[in-house]
Design a protein around this motif. Structure first.
Motif, PDB file in Angstrom:
ATOM      1  N   LYS A 111      -3.764  -8.336  -1.892  1.00 18.90           N
ATOM      2  CA  LYS A 111      -3.194  -8.192  -0.548  1.00 18.90           C
ATOM      3  C   LYS A 111      -1.815  -8.841  -0.473  1.00 18.90           C
ATOM      4  O   LYS A 111      -0.891  -8.300   0.158  1.00 18.90           O
ATOM      5  N   ASN A 119      -5.840   1.395  -3.860  1.00 18.80           N
ATOM      6  CA  ASN A 119      -6.448   1.632  -2.553  1.00 18.80           C
ATOM      7  C   ASN A 119      -5.631   0.990  -1.436  1.00 18.80           C
ATOM      8  O   ASN A 119      -5.369   1.605  -0.389  1.00 18.80           O
ATOM      9  N   LEU A 120      -5.210  -0.255  -1.677  1.00 15.28           N
ATOM     10  CA  LEU A 120      -4.458  -0.965  -0.639  1.00 15.28           C
ATOM     11  C   LEU A 120      -3.100  -0.295  -0.394  1.00 15.28           C
ATOM     12  O   LEU A 120      -2.658  -0.170   0.759  1.00 15.28           O
ATOM     13  N   HIS A 139      -2.287   2.877  -0.861  1.00 15.46           N
ATOM     14  CA  HIS A 139      -2.474   4.139  -0.171  1.00 15.46           C
ATOM     15  C   HIS A 139      -2.835   3.921   1.301  1.00 15.46           C
ATOM     16  O   HIS A 139      -2.513   4.751   2.154  1.00 15.46           O
ATOM     17  N   ALA A 140      -3.465   2.801   1.577  1.00 15.80           N
ATOM     18  CA  ALA A 140      -3.846   2.516   2.956  1.00 15.80           C
ATOM     19  C   ALA A 140      -2.692   1.943   3.757  1.00 15.80           C
ATOM     20  O   ALA A 140      -2.610   2.151   4.975  1.00 15.80           O
ATOM     21  N   GLU A 141      -1.772   1.217   3.097  1.00 15.70           N
ATOM     22  CA  GLU A 141      -0.732   0.487   3.808  1.00 15.70           C
ATOM     23  C   GLU A 141       0.615   1.210   3.826  1.00 15.70           C
ATOM     24  O   GLU A 141       1.460   0.913   4.670  1.00 15.70           O
ATOM     25  N   GLU A 196       3.057   4.919   3.316  1.00 18.27           N
ATOM     26  CA  GLU A 196       3.042   6.371   3.380  1.00 18.27           C
ATOM     27  C   GLU A 196       3.239   6.961   1.988  1.00 18.27           C
ATOM     28  O   GLU A 196       3.889   6.357   1.116  1.00 18.27           O
ATOM     29  N   LYS A 245     -14.939   5.428  -3.438  1.00 16.02           N
ATOM     30  CA  LYS A 245     -14.943   6.125  -2.166  1.00 16.02           C
ATOM     31  C   LYS A 245     -15.663   5.343  -1.078  1.00 16.02           C
ATOM     32  O   LYS A 245     -15.653   5.704   0.071  1.00 16.02           O
ATOM     33  N   SER A 304     -17.303   1.207   0.137  1.00 20.28           N
ATOM     34  CA  SER A 304     -17.230  -0.241  -0.097  1.00 20.28           C
ATOM     35  C   SER A 304     -18.557  -0.808  -0.548  1.00 20.28           C
ATOM     36  O   SER A 304     -18.763  -2.010  -0.511  1.00 20.28           O
TER      37      SER A 304
END
Length: 872
Positions: free
Chosen positions: A484, A520-521, A523-525, A527, A783, A785
């Motif tokens: 993070k 994952n982080l 792609h989530a945070e 664009e 896919k 958690s």
């Protein structure tokens, strides 16, 4: 006869000796003959009343000779008189020349006539002279001596005329001197107009006596000053530099053009119609082959291979990836003259077939970077048995190297030697590459040649993540807190204008679990467009082999004390990870150095980045530099004085800056770059050899991107302000301004950091648990958690598998790389990342062996190397 001569011979004596020999008789006879001749001549001369007294034969003969000479004179005189009488008679003059008195009167008359003729001639000459003088007088502007001379000629006054000639000679000398003076004045005016004006306006100045007394020295000084002024024309050095660079570029262009023309001439000259037809066929079938999955793919591939066998000799150089070589090039010995293998450290022993294609091979690689996939030692045993079966004649110490572990570069470099180290490094900032240079290339350190300015990003940054912890096995370790923190910092950098246009990469130092977590982080945070624009890539060090990014974030992952990582495989990974960043490298660590073992590579990297060296700082001792006292950091007082002049303006300047084993006198750094200042002094740069070495050094550094500005010692001492004027202009054009950086900041003392002594242990160490193969194949992003089942803890070592027949060695190698875990769901391709199906299709087309469960790491490495813009 004898009786007649006897009375004569009896009374005759020769020097008081009777003539009893032939020689003496010859003398007597000669005497008698001479007297007989004199008697005969005497009778002739008696007839004219001339007699000769008796005496010795020699005296009488001399008298007769003299008499004949007198007779000859009389004859010549008579002939002259006769000739004279005839000449006079021819002129109508008849005089008597019968007596000597007549001849004397005639001779006296001749003298008088001769004098009369001379007088008449002199009169004519004087008349002509007077006429010439009158003509000169009539022209005008005549000297008075010429008029007086004319009157003297008219009066026939020789003394006055002589005085006039003397006066005219003096006037002529004055005229010549005046003409010479005018000519010299013209030369002075042409060479020095100001001096000519001064001479013409102040001829009576008493100072000229002193000036003329030191005329030679003053003139020499003036010539030297003029020459120096012409040589130091403003911009002349820069103009010559531009001309030299232009000519050098032109020469290189000509050489390249000539090489290209000769290559094309050679290529087209040996190309036949059959070659041309085969090339077109090869191009056509390769186009039809496409991805190699069509219905007629095998047919197209076979036809392309057949066409290649015909067209091979037509093209002088072929460039293709390794799988395509095996697919299209016929396996004929010495098909090429030379084979060049790039990135050979990533090619495994399967590439050894390249040695069959040419008698000479050039292998380019780095044995200290990531090699092909490693396998555990237990899995090597079946390979060793196969090698012993198929290569019984090869000694074991040679054949046992043909395993999946060593790269092609390792195999060849240990057998053939002649390794040429390419030490010049252009990618990274010096502080970034210095770690790899000192830690992994200490025997032959790298030479950083990257150009930069003071206004750059800090090359090395560290972030200590507190409160972090890890989960998962050592080979699939995850640190969510650290991940993070990396994502947050990456987002901050992307929003920072200082990072505009920069590309980002994230390298995970241990395990593959952190890779999936970071993906994952991100792609989530962020664009997708931003990820694509920044070319953001996340992976392990092998994933970045041959790749680079402007900014690289390293994730150490570990958050607690763990076993040290020291083996050769770790060394390669750390070396690759620490040399991918061009401008800036971040290290995120959740553990402090005191929790890491002294031999741990993690501690080595962390301690280096916490206290890195500085290449722009100025030694604190330079604050004591003066103009008159020699300082050990400089080669001469001249350099010190130039240094002080530049520093006085507020510029950041470093003396004796070392680049690639060569030193630059002074380096001025600013926001946009650096400028090398060379001080050409008489002592260090005076001889032709020193000038040649200086030029060679400058050419080498210019090739590395350095720009030079030179100053001559004589010019500096003549006028410091004028000598340095173009320097300030050059610095301004380059964006180097006073106040950039911190000129007075002393250098950090990083001498306490020292490289670890590298271990010689192959394979992996420092892994408490987990499957080694997890280090080579990153997990696909989960896919959900839901927690995964715990990984199997390592048990006792397995016994080696019993020997059994195997189809072939490649199959054994492929089998040793396979894992036992279930196949994950395939990834779908995106605009910036390839999908799993694409990678599998590419691998099959290039004849990589795979199973249905996993994509081997060496296949992923090969695919990413072939597709850097859209990796997996």
């Amino acid at each position: 006869m004898q009786k007649q001569a006897e009375p004569i011979l009896r009374d005759a004596l020769v020097d008081g000796i009777s003539p009893t020999t032939v020689e003496l008789l010859d003398l007597v006879i000669a005497e008698l003959n001479g007297r007989a001749a004199i008697d005969a001549l005497g009778h002739g001369w008696d007839l004219v009343g001339v007699t000769f007294d008796e005496g010795p034969l020699q005296r009488v003969s001399t008298r007769i000779t003299e008499t004949y000479e007198q007779l000859d004179l009389v004859r010549r005189a008579l002939a002259a008189i006769t000739g004279t009488i005839k000449c006079l008679a021819a002129a109508g003059i008849r005089i008597s020349l019968r007596t000597p008195d007549d001849w004397s009167r005639y001779v006296a008359s001749l003298r008088a006539v001769r004098l009369r003729l001379s007088a008449e001639k002199a009169t004519r000459e004087l008349t002509e002279l007077q006429a010439g003088l009158e003509r000169e007088i009539a022209i005008g502007r005549t000297p008075p001596e010429l008029t007086a001379a004319s009157r003297a000629v008219a009066r026939r006054d020789a003394q006055a005329y002589a005085e006039c000639l003397t006066g005219l000679a003096h006037a002529l000398r004055e005229l010549r001197d005046e003409s010479r003076c005018a000519a010299l004045f013209t030369r002075v005016r042409d060479a020095h107009p100001a001096l000519a004006r001064l001479m013409s306006t102040t001829p009576g100045d008493a100072a000229w006596q002193r000036r003329l007394g030191d005329w030679d020295g003053a003139w020499a000084w003036g010539k030297a000053a003029g020459f120096f002024d012409r040589q130091r024309r403003r911009g002349r050095e820069q103009q010559l530099e531009i001309q030299l660079e232009a000519e050098t570029r032109h020469q290189l262009d000509l050489v390249a053009e000539l090489a290209a023309e000769k290559a094309w001439d050679r290529c087209l000259g040996r190309m036949t119609a059959e070659h041309s037809q085969a090339l077109r066929a090869y191009q056509d079938y390769m186009s039809k082959l496409g991805k190699g999955t069509g219905r007629y793919a095998s047919r197209y591939r076979a036809h392309a291979r057949e066409a290649m066998s015909k067209a091979l000799d037509a093209v002088p150089a072929w460039i293709m990836p390794l799988p395509q070589v095996a697919e299209t090039i016929p396996a004929l010995r010495d098909s090429f003259d030379v084979v060049i293998v790039d990135e050979a450290s990533q090619a495994s022993v399967e590439a050894l077939f390249l040695l069959w294609l040419a008698p000479r091979v050039i292998v380019v690689g780095d044995d200290r970077q990531c090699a092909p996939s490693m396998i555990s030692k237990g899995e090597l045993e079946p390979i060793f048995r196969k090698l012993a079966t198929y290569l019984p004649d090869v000694p074991a110490y040679l054949r046992d190297v043909f395993t999946p572990g060593p790269s092609l570069f390792d195999v060849l470099s240990t057998r053939f030697g002649s390794v040429i180290r390419l030490r010049e490094h252009f990618r990274c900032m010096p502080e970034i590459i210095e770690y790899s240079s000192r830690q992994f290339y200490s025997g032959e350190p790298l030479v950083p040649l990257r150009q930069f300015g003071v206004d750059r990003l800090p090359p090395l940054r560290t972030v200590h993540v507190t409160g972090a912890f890890t989960e998962g096995t050592a080979t699939k370790l995850r640190n969510q807190t650290e991940a993070k923190a990396i994502v947050e910092q990456l987002k901050a950098c992307a929003a920072d204008p200082a990072y505009d246009g920069k590309t980002f990469g994230v390298v995970v130092m241990q395990g593959t679990g952190q890779v999936a977590l970071l993906q994952n982080l991100l792609h989530a945070e962020m664009e997708l467009k931003e990820l694509d624009r920044r070319k953001i890539r996340v992976g392990t060090p092998p994933d970045f082999q041959g790749d680079e990014r402007d900014i690289v974030f390293l994730s150490m992952v570990v958050a607690e004390q763990r076993s040290a990582v020291t083996s050769t495989e770790w060394q390669r990974r750390f070396n690759v990870a620490a040399s991918r960043a061009k401008d800036q490298m971040w290290l995120f660590h959740s553990v402090s150095p005191d929790l890491l073992r002294a031999a741990d590579l993690r501690r080595s990297l962390l301690t280096y980045m916490l206290n890195p060296p500085s290449v722009l700082s100025t030694p604190s001792a330079l604050a004591e530099v003066t103009e008159d006292d020699r300082h050990p950091h400089f080669d001469s007082l001249f350099e010190q004085r130039v240094f002080l002049e530049i520093r006085a303006r507020g510029y950041h300047i470093v003396p004796q800056f070392e680049v690639n084993g060569r030193r630059i006198d002074l380096v001025v750094s600013g926001a946009q770059g650096r400028l090398a200042v060379e001080c050409d002094g008489d002592h260090w740069h005076g001889t032709p050899e020193q000038i040649r070495q200086d030029n060679e050094r400058e050419r080498e550094l210019k090739r590395a991107g350095w720009r030079f500005w030179r100053i001559r010692e004589s010019e500096f001492y003549f006028s410091r302000q004028e000598a340095l004027a173009s320097l300030w202009q050059t610095l301004e054009r380059m964006g180097i301004r006073p106040g950039d950086g911190e000129p007075a900041a002393p250098a950090k003392d990083a001498a306490h950091w020292s490289a670890l002594e590298l271990a010689a242990v192959d394979g992996w160490d420092g892994l408490e648990d987990g499957d080694v193969s997890d280090l080579e194949q990153p997990d696909l992003p989960p896919k959900s958690s839901e927690p995964r089942p715990p990984s199997r803890r390592p048990g006792p070592p397995r016994p080696p598998a019993p020997a059994r027949p195997a189809p072939d060695v490649p199959a054994v190698i492929a089998g040793s790389r396979r894992g036992t875990r279930p196949r994950f769901k395939d990834l779908e391709g995106t605009d910036w990342r390839a999908g799993t199906a694409e990678v599998r299709e590419w691998a099959r087309r290039n004849r990589y062996e795979m199973d249905d469960d996993r994509i081997p790491a060496h296949v992923l490495m090969a695919y990413n190397h072939a597709h850097p813009d859209r990796p997996y």
